[in-house]
Scaffold this active site. Structure first.
Site: not given
Length: 169
Positions: A73, A75, A103, A106
């Site tokens: 991801h 992040e 999410c 993260c």
């Protein structure tokens, strides 16, 4: 007069208001980074990490498809790169700006990295962990709770996602 960030919170000690990027500027930078993701089939989400003085440490877009990695991801990649730049895992005083609400994975990484602030654009009602579905970042049971600023350039961030998914349906 004490300088303030664009959300009204006080700037870090010794900072001059003009030294720090605004939250909107950080999200604009994350949007620019996110634009690269669709080239590899990835969802256009971008993230940027800046230190307490507003210097960019790292930026990344989603790369799950590009890397074949479910944890890639934006992040996570930005936090890893920022930690490498700093030479340590603690990102005390840093701000993570991301185009979409983080999410749970993260959000957990943000807490573990001791990020001071999280700024995001669009809400993610199906998987968001910064106030929509869950609020992992501000859960009182956590030992680290960053400041959260939500909805910065929300329409622009949501439009980028809507456009991507419209093209992929």
């Amino acid at each position: 007069m004490t300088p303030a960030l664009d959300d009204g919170s006080p700037a870090p000690a010794g900072a001059v208001a003009s030294d720090l990027p605004t939250d909107a500027a950080l999200i604009r930078r994350a949007l620019a980074i996110a634009a690269a993701a669709p080239r590899t089939g990835d969802v256009p989400i971008g993230a940027v990490v800046v230190d307490a003085e507003g210097r960019e440490l790292a930026a990344a877009c989603n790369a799950r498809e590009a890397l074949g990695d479910p944890t890639a991801h934006a992040e996570i990649l930005a936090l890893r790169a920022a930690a490498a730049v700093r030479g340590e895992w603690r990102l005390d005083g840093c701000t993570l700006a991301v185009t979409v609400e983080p999410c749970t994975m993260c959000a957990g990484a943000v807490g573990l990295a001791r990020v001071a602030r999280v700024v995001f654009g669009a809400w993610e009602p199906r998987t968001g962990a910064a106030g929509s579905l869950w609020d992992v970042l501000r859960d009182r049971r956590q030992n680290h709770r960053p400041e959260v600023v939500a909805g910065v350039l929300e329409k622009e961030c949501a439009a980028l996602l809507e456009s991507f998914f419209a093209d992929h349906r």
